[in-house]
Design a protein around this motif. Structure first.
Motif, PDB file in Angstrom:
ATOM      1  N   ARG A  22    -117.023 -37.565 -18.346  1.00 57.14           N
ATOM      2  CA  ARG A  22    -116.343 -38.727 -18.928  1.00 57.14           C
ATOM      3  C   ARG A  22    -117.359 -39.780 -19.360  1.00 57.14           C
ATOM      4  O   ARG A  22    -117.261 -40.366 -20.450  1.00 57.14           O
ATOM      5  CB  ARG A  22    -115.357 -39.317 -17.917  1.00 57.14           C
ATOM      6  CG  ARG A  22    -114.481 -40.420 -18.479  1.00 57.14           C
ATOM      7  CD  ARG A  22    -113.635 -41.070 -17.399  1.00 57.14           C
ATOM      8  NE  ARG A  22    -112.758 -40.129 -16.735  1.00 57.14           N
ATOM      9  CZ  ARG A  22    -112.882 -39.769 -15.446  1.00 57.14           C
ATOM     10  NH1 ARG A  22    -113.870 -40.268 -14.689  1.00 57.14           N
ATOM     11  NH2 ARG A  22    -112.032 -38.921 -14.914  1.00 57.14           N
TER      12      ARG A  22
ATOM     13  N   LEU B 250    -111.400 -32.837 -20.363  1.00 54.50           N
ATOM     14  CA  LEU B 250    -111.866 -34.090 -20.962  1.00 54.50           C
ATOM     15  C   LEU B 250    -112.572 -33.817 -22.288  1.00 54.50           C
ATOM     16  O   LEU B 250    -112.383 -34.551 -23.269  1.00 54.50           O
ATOM     17  CB  LEU B 250    -112.812 -34.810 -19.996  1.00 54.50           C
ATOM     18  CG  LEU B 250    -112.178 -35.428 -18.750  1.00 54.50           C
ATOM     19  CD1 LEU B 250    -113.249 -35.897 -17.775  1.00 54.50           C
ATOM     20  CD2 LEU B 250    -111.267 -36.594 -19.133  1.00 54.50           C
TER      21      LEU B 250
ATOM     22  N   LYS C 128    -112.126 -31.182 -24.293  1.00 55.46           N
ATOM     23  CA  LYS C 128    -111.206 -30.610 -25.274  1.00 55.46           C
ATOM     24  C   LYS C 128    -110.018 -31.535 -25.574  1.00 55.46           C
ATOM     25  O   LYS C 128    -109.193 -31.218 -26.436  1.00 55.46           O
ATOM     26  CB  LYS C 128    -110.676 -29.268 -24.765  1.00 55.46           C
ATOM     27  CG  LYS C 128    -111.746 -28.191 -24.667  1.00 55.46           C
ATOM     28  CD  LYS C 128    -111.180 -26.928 -24.038  1.00 55.46           C
ATOM     29  CE  LYS C 128    -110.072 -26.332 -24.910  1.00 55.46           C
ATOM     30  NZ  LYS C 128    -109.544 -25.052 -24.333  1.00 55.46           N
ATOM     31  N   GLN C 129    -109.952 -32.678 -24.846  1.00 62.09           N
ATOM     32  CA  GLN C 129    -108.798 -33.573 -24.975  1.00 62.09           C
ATOM     33  C   GLN C 129    -107.504 -32.797 -24.721  1.00 62.09           C
ATOM     34  O   GLN C 129    -106.505 -32.929 -25.449  1.00 62.09           O
ATOM     35  CB  GLN C 129    -108.767 -34.226 -26.359  1.00 62.09           C
ATOM     36  CG  GLN C 129    -109.926 -35.165 -26.630  1.00 62.09           C
ATOM     37  CD  GLN C 129    -109.783 -36.487 -25.877  1.00 62.09           C
ATOM     38  OE1 GLN C 129    -108.925 -37.304 -26.209  1.00 62.09           O
ATOM     39  NE2 GLN C 129    -110.622 -36.697 -24.874  1.00 62.09           N
ATOM     40  N   ASP C 130    -107.517 -31.996 -23.656  1.00 59.34           N
ATOM     41  CA  ASP C 130    -106.408 -31.094 -23.331  1.00 59.34           C
ATOM     42  C   ASP C 130    -105.468 -31.790 -22.345  1.00 59.34           C
ATOM     43  O   ASP C 130    -105.640 -31.722 -21.126  1.00 59.34           O
ATOM     44  CB  ASP C 130    -106.968 -29.805 -22.737  1.00 59.34           C
ATOM     45  CG  ASP C 130    -105.917 -28.726 -22.551  1.00 59.34           C
ATOM     46  OD1 ASP C 130    -104.714 -29.064 -22.544  1.00 59.34           O
ATOM     47  OD2 ASP C 130    -106.308 -27.556 -22.396  1.00 59.34           O
ATOM     48  N   VAL C 131    -104.423 -32.441 -22.898  1.00 57.71           N
ATOM     49  CA  VAL C 131    -103.498 -33.189 -22.056  1.00 57.71           C
ATOM     50  C   VAL C 131    -102.730 -32.256 -21.126  1.00 57.71           C
ATOM     51  O   VAL C 131    -102.514 -32.563 -19.943  1.00 57.71           O
ATOM     52  CB  VAL C 131    -102.514 -33.999 -22.933  1.00 57.71           C
ATOM     53  CG1 VAL C 131    -101.469 -34.687 -22.054  1.00 57.71           C
ATOM     54  CG2 VAL C 131    -103.260 -35.039 -23.745  1.00 57.71           C
TER      55      VAL C 131
ATOM     56  N   ASP D 180    -106.716 -40.599 -17.285  1.00 56.84           N
ATOM     57  CA  ASP D 180    -107.221 -39.779 -18.395  1.00 56.84           C
ATOM     58  C   ASP D 180    -106.069 -39.342 -19.306  1.00 56.84           C
ATOM     59  O   ASP D 180    -106.192 -39.337 -20.536  1.00 56.84           O
ATOM     60  CB  ASP D 180    -107.945 -38.547 -17.854  1.00 56.84           C
ATOM     61  CG  ASP D 180    -109.289 -38.890 -17.226  1.00 56.84           C
ATOM     62  OD1 ASP D 180    -109.876 -39.914 -17.607  1.00 56.84           O
ATOM     63  OD2 ASP D 180    -109.741 -38.123 -16.350  1.00 56.84           O
TER      64      ASP D 180
ATOM     65  N   SER E  84    -104.997 -42.257 -21.432  1.00 47.30           N
ATOM     66  CA  SER E  84    -105.976 -42.527 -22.493  1.00 47.30           C
ATOM     67  C   SER E  84    -105.803 -41.563 -23.659  1.00 47.30           C
ATOM     68  O   SER E  84    -105.933 -41.945 -24.836  1.00 47.30           O
ATOM     69  CB  SER E  84    -107.392 -42.425 -21.935  1.00 47.30           C
ATOM     70  OG  SER E  84    -107.603 -43.383 -20.924  1.00 47.30           O
ATOM     71  N   MET E  85    -105.514 -40.289 -23.346  1.00 45.02           N
ATOM     72  CA  MET E  85    -105.344 -39.296 -24.416  1.00 45.02           C
ATOM     73  C   MET E  85    -104.036 -39.502 -25.172  1.00 45.02           C
ATOM     74  O   MET E  85    -103.920 -39.141 -26.356  1.00 45.02           O
ATOM     75  CB  MET E  85    -105.398 -37.883 -23.820  1.00 45.02           C
ATOM     76  CG  MET E  85    -106.781 -37.491 -23.339  1.00 45.02           C
ATOM     77  SD  MET E  85    -106.831 -35.771 -22.758  1.00 45.02           S
ATOM     78  CE  MET E  85    -108.485 -35.715 -22.069  1.00 45.02           C
ATOM     79  N   HIS E  86    -103.037 -40.095 -24.525  1.00 46.21           N
ATOM     80  CA  HIS E  86    -101.746 -40.337 -25.186  1.00 46.21           C
ATOM     81  C   HIS E  86    -101.757 -41.599 -26.049  1.00 46.21           C
ATOM     82  O   HIS E  86    -100.794 -41.815 -26.819  1.00 46.21           O
ATOM     83  CB  HIS E  86    -100.640 -40.483 -24.133  1.00 46.21           C
ATOM     84  CG  HIS E  86    -100.044 -39.174 -23.694  1.00 46.21           C
ATOM     85  ND1 HIS E  86     -99.573 -38.229 -24.576  1.00 46.21           N
ATOM     86  CD2 HIS E  86     -99.828 -38.672 -22.438  1.00 46.21           C
ATOM     87  CE1 HIS E  86     -99.102 -37.188 -23.907  1.00 46.21           C
ATOM     88  NE2 HIS E  86     -99.249 -37.429 -22.597  1.00 46.21           N
TER      89      HIS E  86
ATOM     90  N   GLU F 124    -103.127 -42.640 -28.734  1.00 45.40           N
ATOM     91  CA  GLU F 124    -102.993 -42.532 -30.184  1.00 45.40           C
ATOM     92  C   GLU F 124    -101.759 -41.756 -30.614  1.00 45.40           C
ATOM     93  O   GLU F 124    -101.373 -41.809 -31.789  1.00 45.40           O
ATOM     94  CB  GLU F 124    -104.253 -41.849 -30.757  1.00 45.40           C
ATOM     95  CG  GLU F 124    -105.553 -42.581 -30.461  1.00 45.40           C
ATOM     96  CD  GLU F 124    -105.570 -43.974 -31.090  1.00 45.40           C
ATOM     97  OE1 GLU F 124    -104.955 -44.141 -32.169  1.00 45.40           O
ATOM     98  OE2 GLU F 124    -106.187 -44.887 -30.506  1.00 45.40           O
TER      99      GLU F 124
END
Length: 906
Positions: free
Chosen positions: A712, A753, A755-758, A780, A783-785, A787
């Motif tokens: 991160r 983190l 791959k931005q794999d929610v 985390d 943060s990915m959600h 946008e």
């Protein structure tokens, strides 16, 4: 004709403004205030101070002048240097001189009276001509109805005293006769003022050895500064050359006064020289007996009856060299003892030590340790009995006083030659003691000297004829494991190859080393198995320094996230370590408690560990405890305390890739840097370890959260290549160690983190049991959600906030709460007693607001007048912990003493 007193003379019109406060003169200051207040009511008054030189009379005059000036007085200073060199000679010289001087003095006082009350000071009146004193008396009588105060000092001159007795009949008079010695606290406060920092215990001991007068305190402090013996570190004045030897370490030193500043040795020598020859002889022989001595032993050494010693001992007591302590006399301070002992010529010291040893050996009941202390000074090489006594004494001291054991054993080696009987056994004892005290390089050197290969397997053994209850192999193994783990691993493998030839203690040590090295290499099953095997064969701990193998098991389990099992292992282990290992069980418990989210309990465990370290006399800031202390400060959001703790931690851990704490230290430094300076600074701290294939494995295994934090932070620092390197290494580690859930979860978190794999993060959160990790996963996800799905982001951030609040992660809670605020979401109310959002902003670096809650509590108690030990009892912590907090308080508030603290505390 004498020189007339000039209206513009600085000697007459000095306006003193003492830069430093007056210490230890509360009663005298009240009399000064009474003098000034009495004069302000319109009545002339006189205050006489009769006290020997060096007791602070001149400083008291300056204080009186300053008090008067603050209350609107004019101050007229009749210093002896302004008086005529000889009396006027006309007719009757005395009468003419008195009249002329009175005629000069009276108008000057009257002129000042037009502006308000006046204080006339005359310091060292015994040095003034009698005509001057008579003139002062005359003017005093003439102005007896006017607001004039007279402050006069002298050093016991009978003629001057008679004149002052006459003056006392002219105006109301008060006397101070004489000034009392300074208390220890006052002397230390005075030293702190002069040094600009609080003296540490060694500096305080030197100050207390100088004598209980302001002149003596000033002299020793100025001597320390002039000889560059003092440096200020974190607002504490410490000796530049390091801590003073004390106790047995000082008693066995061939040059007992060597560490003492030359100015202090000269001062004590001067005090010794004014004693009678008989008292000097008695004190020097007593010093050879030790810092404390029985009068019967002294009488036997001198061949005299105890009654004959009464007068010289009474003289030594009166001069401040000795104190009476129950059945013994003790030297007033250890530096006083060492200075007196050092004044005995070396040949006579050796002869007297031999006389003491012979006396003690001839007794039916023998104190082996005491005898050994004298033997190391006088035994001749080849004396096998003397060497055996020293070895026995060192082994007696080893469990409770490793520093004393090390000093005695290493000093005992001076009376042996290579190959002599007993030297090998004594060397093993010395090495074991050095390990306990943390002097690892010296221990390695000794262990290698006294162990030699004599079989095909190259297992190191003690030389024949030197049987020893301590296993030499275990001594060397333990030494190397704390100093050079690679070398320790080689020796452990040798020992395990022929395990049937060794004791269970040696096997435990070898298996423990194998467990640690396997862990560092990323072979987790092997590490767990070796630690378990060590536990199975463990008996009573050897006490050399290795400690209980359950500690190693707990250490491994903590890093695997198996916290309940780790805590059980600590509970089953022996409660206390020895020497350098004394804080280990407390540090392990503190790390487990912190990982479970109980910061308060973790801090309590650290305090208990510091107290244990204090009791054994080992390092004041042991690395295992220091690491937890920094992490606790970070968890609470106290960046100032975290940064200061990191600095002290780095000072206590030697640099170098072989040091066991190196990678842990870099990870902690990265976390502190992230909190203070951002992700780029954090990556700079861990980059060397992250890019090294060997160290990278250790970095990722430092904690279950290490992989996610590193990845991160690398992403935030704009270094995707490093993030990929770390994530791939974590996946390789997980693949090589199937069955370890925390390792697999850490690798999956790192990859998610990148791959931005929610979806992967949601799955990990659902299966996570660690509260802080669960909260970080939720953050985390949020943060990915941000946008793509604002509503899901808010929900995830609320989960994160709840989790962080539950483990007292104040900076993390504040960060998430600010994010929610930017999103326009209603922030949850903090738990009762918790600070609101604005209070989560970084603490200021200085001022009362920069103090932590614990520091504020300590500050208030100290300001109320409690000593460190009293504060420790009130707060249920160790005096060392109080001292640590007090140093931070001084630094943050930019003050140097307890008095300053009392003055500004709210």
């Amino acid at each position: 004709m004498g020189t007339p007193l000039s209206e513009n003379s600085a000697q007459w019109d000095r306006s003193p403004g003492p830069p430093l406060p007056l210490r230890g003169r509360e009663d005298e200051t009240r009399k000064l205030e009474r003098l000034v207040l009495g004069v302000r009511t319109g009545q002339a008054r006189l205050l006489v101070v009769s006290s020997p030189a060096g007791t602070g009379v001149t400083r008291l005059v300056a204080e009186g002048a300053a008090l008067a000036t603050l209350r609107g007085f004019s101050v007229l200073d009749l210093s002896p240097g302004a008086f005529p060199a000889r009396e006027l000679v006309t007719g009757h010289p005395h009468v003419a001189g008195v009249s002329a001087l009175a005629a000069q003095l009276e108008p000057r006082v009257v002129q000042r009276l037009r502006q308000g009350p006046v204080l006339v000071t005359l310091d060292d009146a015994h040095r003034a001509p009698m005509s001057v004193l008579a003139a002062v008396s005359t003017v005093m009588a003439e102005l007896g109805d006017l607001p004039v105060g007279w402050l006069i000092t002298l050093h016991g001159d009978q003629f001057a005293n008679a004149v002052l007795q006459d003056m006392a009949t002219v105006v109301p008079c008060d006397w101070i006769e004489p000034l009392t010695p300074l208390s220890d606290d006052a002397a230390l406060l005075m030293a702190a003022d002069l040094l600009g920092a609080a003296p540490d215990p060694d500096v305080a001991s030197l100050v207390g050895s100088a004598g209980a007068t302001p002149s003596a305190v000033t002299g020793v402090v100025m001597g320390l500064l002039a000889e560059n013996h003092v440096q200020v570190v974190a607002d504490v004045a410490r000796l530049t050359a390091g801590p003073l030897r004390c106790g047995t370490a000082a008693a066995v030193s061939p040059q007992p006064a060597e560490q003492l500043p030359a100015s202090l040795r000269r001062r004590i020598a001067g005090r010794l020289a004014v004693l009678s020859p008989e008292a000097q002889d008695v004190l020097q022989v007593a010093a050879v007996l030790g810092n404390g001595f029985a009068p019967d032993d002294l009488a036997e050494m001198l061949g005299k009856s105890a009654a004959v010693l009464l007068r010289p001992l009474r003289e030594a007591l009166a001069a401040g060299f000795l104190d009476a302590d129950g059945a013994e006399f003790v030297f007033h301070r250890e530096p006083v003892w060492r200075a007196v002992l050092g004044s005995v010529p070396a040949p006579m010291r050796s002869a007297l030590h031999r006389q003491v040893a012979t006396m003690l050996l001839g007794r039916e009941s023998q104190d082996v340790v005491r005898i050994a202390v004298h033997l190391v000074h006088c035994a001749r090489t080849g004396d096998a009995r003397a060497v055996a006594i020293v070895d026995e004494a060192a082994r007696i001291l080893l469990p409770s006083s490793p520093e004393a054991a090390a000093a005695l054993a290493t000093s005992g080696l001076r009376i042996t030659e290579p190959g002599e009987p007993g030297r090998g056994a004594l060397g093993v004892t010395a090495a074991a003691a050095l390990v306990r005290t943390g002097r690892l390089s010296e221990a390695v050197e000794l262990a290698r000297e006294f162990l030699q290969p004599d079989d095909p397997c190259h297992v190191l053994r003690v030389p024949s004829g030197d049987a020893h209850e301590l296993s030499p192999e275990l001594v060397l193994l333990t030494t190397l494991s704390l100093h050079d783990l690679d070398a320790a691993a080689c020796l452990a493998d040798q020992l395990l190859e022929i395990w049937e030839h060794h004791s269970s203690e040696v096997l435990v040590g070898a298996l423990t080393v194998r467990a640690v090295t396997s862990w560092r290499e990323g072979r987790l099953d092997s590490a767990v198995d070796a630690a378990g095997a060590a536990v199975l064969v463990r008996g009573e701990p050897a006490g050399i320094g290795q400690g209980d193998p359950l500690w190693t098991k707990a250490w491994i389990l903590t890093r695997l996230g198996r916290l309940d099992e780790a805590l059980d292992a600590v509970d089953q282990a022996c409660v206390n370590g020895v020497g350098v290992t004394s804080p280990v069980p407390f540090a392990l418990r503190a790390a487990i408690l912190l990982a479970r989210g109980d910061v308060t309990a973790a801090e309590a465990a650290v305090a208990a560990g510091l107290a244990a370290s204090d009791q054994t006399g080992t390092a004041a800031f042991p690395p295992p405890l220091g690491a937890v202390l920094v992490l606790c400060a970070l968890r609470r959001g106290d960046l100032v305390a975290a940064a200061d703790g990191l600095r002290r931690l780095e000072e206590s851990v030697p640099a170098g890739r072989t040091d066991p704490c190196e990678v842990e230290l870099r990870l902690i430094a990265g976390q502190v840097a992230l909190a203070g300076d951002g992700p780029a600074a954090a990556i700079a701290e861990i980059r060397a370890a992250a890019e090294d294939p060997v160290l990278r494995t250790r970095l990722l295994l430092e904690a279950p959260t290490a992989t996610a934090w590193c990845v991160r932070t690398a992403i935030a620092a704009g270094d995707p290549a490093l993030a990929e390197l770390l994530a791939s290494a974590a996946e390789d580690l997980a693949a090589a160690n199937p069955g370890h859930e925390s390792v697999a979860a850490a690798a999956a978190h790192g990859r998610a983190l990148l791959k931005q794999d929610v979806a992967a993060l949601v799955e990990l959160e659902a299966g996570c049991s660690d509260p802080w990790t669960k909260a970080s996963l939720a953050e985390d996800i949020g943060s990915m959600h941000l946008e793509t799905d604002r509503r899901q982001a808010v929900v995830a951030f609320h989960r994160a906030l709840s989790g962080y609040d539950g483990v007292e992660a104040e900076p993390d809670s504040a960060r998430v709460r600010r994010t929610l605020g930017r999103l326009g979401a209603r922030r949850r109310r903090p738990a009762p007693g918790r600070r609101d959002d604005h209070e989560h902003e970084p603490r200021p670096r200085t001022g009362w607001g920069s103090l932590t809650g614990a520091e504020q509590e300590v500050a208030r108690l100290v300001a109320d007048g409690l000593t460190n030990r009293q504060v420790a009892r009130e707060l249920f912590v160790s005096p060392h912990t109080v001292g640590f907090h007090l140093r931070q308080i001084y630094r943050k508030l930019a003050i140097g003493s307890r008095v300053d603290l009392a003055r500004i505390a709210p």
